[in-house]
Design an enzyme around this catalytic site. Structure first.
Site, short mmCIF file in Angstrom:
data_model
loop_
_atom_site.label_atom_id
_atom_site.label_comp_id
_atom_site.label_asym_id
_atom_site.label_seq_id
_atom_site.Cartn_x
_atom_site.Cartn_y
_atom_site.Cartn_z
CG ASP A 1 -2.10 0.91 0.83
OD1 ASP A 1 -2.19 1.43 -0.36
OD2 ASP A 1 -3.20 0.75 1.76
C1 BGC Z 1 -4.85 3.29 -0.09
C2 BGC Z 1 -5.20 2.39 -1.07
C3 BGC Z 1 -5.02 3.00 -2.61
C4 BGC Z 1 -3.62 3.66 -2.54
C5 BGC Z 1 -3.28 4.24 -3.97
C6 BGC Z 1 -3.86 4.03 -0.25
O1 BGC Z 1 -3.48 5.08 0.68
O2 BGC Z 1 -4.95 2.84 1.06
O3 BGC Z 1 -6.38 1.98 -0.98
O4 BGC Z 1 -5.14 2.03 -3.51
O5 BGC Z 1 -3.46 4.59 -1.65
O6 BGC Z 1 -4.14 5.45 -3.97
#
Ligand code: BGC
Length: 736
Positions: free
Chosen positions: A282
């Site tokens: 993530d």
């Molecule tokens: C979120 C994810 C997301 C990623 C990219 C993160 O902060 O938890 O769900 O896909 O950002 O935008």
């Protein structure tokens, strides 16, 4: 001439050979050409556009130079046929190995054309609908250069304080698994290399929805059994459906953050489930191993991440800055890196990017697809089926289309932003049909439509009440639109209160006093504690956030052009103090008994929810009868057939979601009071009866026994069938 023919034949043969090579062979042939730096570059992902997470160190962000020098394998947040083509051209023409970039984006409930939020779509209890929705979302995103979505979010959530409950399918692992598989199918289609399909990403692996106190990014802690039976199941379903990628979660479980969890990312995911795709971290989650307290610096974080099985580093800079040294110091093996590179290249091949790196960048298709008539129509269709009718006293709904005057009141009545919901950054609020717009276009000029905002969503001012009350007084009926703003749910949007924010409930009380028929239309990203509304207002409709066609879909339901059939995928509590509250809880050794003080209850509130899981009304009325089983005793390993008659006892055609639950009465470990095992949506004409048949296969009765074996234990079971998780017919059977 002969020479020329031979040359042509050789070229033709080599093309044919290249095509005939398996993806594995092609991956290997690229891998053997790569330097260690180029390999590490493939494992690196940056945001090439806006930020969707905390600000990370982006001192080295000359996007084009990164691509040219092979320092990046993927970008997120870079969109548009034009821009992606430009960057892809640098990758395939100017980088040494010409490896195409994979562009990722959070297409969570739509790209340009926003569809209902996932919790809404789950309320349809219709996996085909979710598949249709995600198919369209993929089509639109793919036409604008997007290859890969960070969806579906398949986290089970039992706590509505957690803002990201809006992004998933609710509290139940069975429903969650069905929806997970449907979304993967929709995004990926039958052929990942088609130019209208995109790679999906099941996230956040795993247990993220169990954040303590519902506070985002918080610690999760639960038993191994609960982990496997509740939180992991939708991920397994996504893997079985062929999901191309997974994203690991921010949280820790029992002291181990997911980005460093070898057991999870390698043993369970790869060894047991045979997952062949790749895992992306993530946003900065590898870097966050430092504040978690398992890595002393970014170098150690990189080591932990790659060894655990995180293939691609989103935004941490951990891999790009440290993996080479870690290899030189022999702390990380080249084979470990090769394995991750192989997984990423494999997906790039499967997407067809090596054959035609520009196949997703088609400006003409992009123009024709964005907000196209078909997609917009699809959003309306999906939105109508996502609506849940919570209350309809004296059948005040549907409202008559002959009505002379209607007051449309409330802070969400004419909001263009909020119906888009939390993941709609690349949409366009000018395309939103508000409830006011929807009512206007439904009733036309013949009706007098009065609009009054009444108050804002979170503000404390009651100045607008007077004109709202006056509008209500002049009208034959009131449509009162209440709820949350789009940014009160979603990432980093936990709430400690589940009440309607601001003075909205007060506004409802004032409108109610006018004595006019009132319908409350709720827009929100989580279950809310709407006790007063639910007790006093005769009709209540849960619409979540329905996307660009919100107003039309809501008007279709309110004025009877569509008969609602949605069911809640999550429990509505009476008070935040009951959280976590979910239907598939355990019985305890002291289940509540009003005659016995020493049992499990609250002194100041009932145990029961305001609206149970699976609940939802229709304009039709259904009656259940004749629940029968193919046998009252079966042998272990045999299937059991369950039949029930469902009759439409009203004068309106309607659809009903028939739900089947099972309770395993005695086990080597305790079992939930009931568990959803199947469901079926049936369409019934007035007066029509259908016999709905389910098969309980042995697999459906399996659970993790005292020794953590996934098995069926012989014994006695209860079967329940009905319209929600509480109003059920029941029968029993046993397994020898
Ligand atoms: C979120 C994810 C997301 C990623 C990219 C993160 O902060 O938890 O769900 O896909 O950002 O935008």
């Amino acid at each position: 001439m002969k020479k020329f023919i031979t040359a042509v034949l050789i070229i033709y043969a080599s093309i044919l050979f290249a095509q005939q090579k398996t993806i594995e062979q092609r991956v290997d042939s690229v891998l053997t050409l790569m330097t260690l730096d180029e390999k590490i570059g493939q494992l690196n992902q940056y945001s090439g556009g806006w930020e969707t997470g905390v600000r990370t160190d982006n001192s080295v962000r000359d996007r084009e130079e990164l691509v040219r020098t092979g320092k990046v394998g993927s970008f997120l947040n870079v969109i548009g046929a034009d821009l992606t083509r430009k960057i892809q051209k640098i990758a395939v023409e100017q980088s040494r190995l010409k490896i195409p970039i994979i562009f990722g984006l959070d297409v969570i409930h739509g790209f340009r054309s926003t569809f209902p939020v996932p919790i809404a779509e789950a309320s349809s209890w219709n996996p085909k609908l979710v598949e249709t929705s995600t198919r369209w979302q993929a089509t639109e995103a793919a036409s604008a250069g997007v290859h890969w979505t960070f969806a579906p979010m398949v986290d089970i959530a039992r706590d509505p304080r957690w803002g990201r409950i809006v992004e998933g399918s609710g509290e139940d692992p069975y429903l969650g698994s069905i929806m997970a598989a449907a979304a993967v199918k929709g995004f990926q289609g039958n052929d990942l290399s088609a130019n209208n399909t995109i790679a999906a990403c099941a996230k956040h692996f795993a247990g993220y929805g169990a954040a303590e106190g519902g506070r985002d990014y918080n610690t999760a802690d639960f038993s191994e059994r609960t982990f496997h039976e509740i939180y992991l199941r939708p991920f397994k379903a996504a893997v079985d459906a062929g999901v191309a990628t997974l994203m690991c979660s921010f949280n820790e479980i029992g002291g181990v953050p997911s980005s460093a969890n070898y057991e999870l990312l390698t043993k369970i995911l790869r060894d047991d489930w045979k997952f062949k795709g790749f895992v992306v971290s993530d946003w900065n989650s590898i870097g966050e191993l430092i504040p978690h307290g398992v890595a002393k610096d970014l170098k150690q974080a990189a080591e932990l991440g790659i060894k655990a099985g995180v293939d691609m580093d989103m935004e941490s800079n951990a891999y790009i800055r440290n993996l080479k040294t870690l290899v030189e110091e022999k702390k990380v093996s080249v084979q470990n890196i090769d394995e991750s590179v192989r997984r990423i290249l494999r997906v790039k091949f499967e997407l067809g990017l090596f054959d035609d790196p520009y196949k997703y960048c088609d400006e003409k298709r992009e123009k024709e697809t964005e907000f196209s008539k078909e997609i917009v129509e699809a959003t309306r269709k999906v939105a109508r089926e996502s609506i849940v009718l919570l209350k309809n006293e004296k059948n005040i709904l549907p409202l008559s289309k002959e009505i002379k005057s209607v007051a449309v009141i409330g802070p969400l009545a004419n909001s263009h932003e909020d119906p888009l919901g939390p993941w709609s950054g690349v949409s366009d609020s000018t395309h939103v049909v508000t409830v006011l717009d929807g009512v206007k276009s439904k009733l036309g000029a013949a009706a007098n439509i009065l609009y009054s905002q009444g108050c804002t969503i979170t503000g404390t001012s009651e100045d607008g009440f007077k004109s709202a009350v006056e509008s209500a007084q002049k009208a034959d009926a009131v449509i009162l639109c209440l709820g949350e703003s789009l940014n009160m749910s979603g990432e980093a949007s936990a709430r400690a209160s589940l009440d309607l924010p601001g003075v909205q409930e007060k506004l409802a009380e004032e409108i109610f006093k006018t004595g006019k028929p009132v319908v409350v239309v709720l827009m929100n990203g989580r279950p809310l504690t709407i006790n007063w509304i639910s007790e006093n207002i005769p009709a209540v409709v849960e619409t979540w956030f329905l996307g660009i066609q919100s107003g039309n879909a809501i008007a279709d339901v309110l004025f009877g052009d569509y008969n609602p059939n949605g069911k809640l995928p999550v429990t509505f509590p009476r008070s935040v103090g009951q959280v976590p509250i979910y239907y598939n809880h355990k019985n305890t050794g002291r289940p509540y008994n009003p005659k016995d003080h020493y049992t499990s209850y609250y002194q100041d509130l009932q145990n029961t929810p305001l609206y149970p899981f699976g609940y939802g009304l229709s304009y039709s009325k259904f009656e259940y009868s004749n629940l029968s089983l193919s046998s009252s005793k079966i042998k272990n390993g045999e299937p059991l057939k369950v039949k029930v008659d469902v009759k439409n006892v009203s004068s309106r055609e309607g659809e009903e979601v028939v739900q089947l639950y099972v309770q395993d009465l005695v086990g080597s470990v305790t079992r939930p009071v009931k568990e959803l095992k199947d469901f079926s949506k049936v369409d019934l004409k007035p007066g029509e009866t259908k016999t709905v048949e389910f098969t309980i296969t042995p697999d459906k009765l399996k659970f993790y026994d005292i020794n953590m074996n996934f098995t069926v234990e012989p014994g006695d079971f209860k079967v329940f069938v009905g319209t929600n998780s509480v109003d059920l017919l029941e029968s029993t059977f046993s397994i020898d």
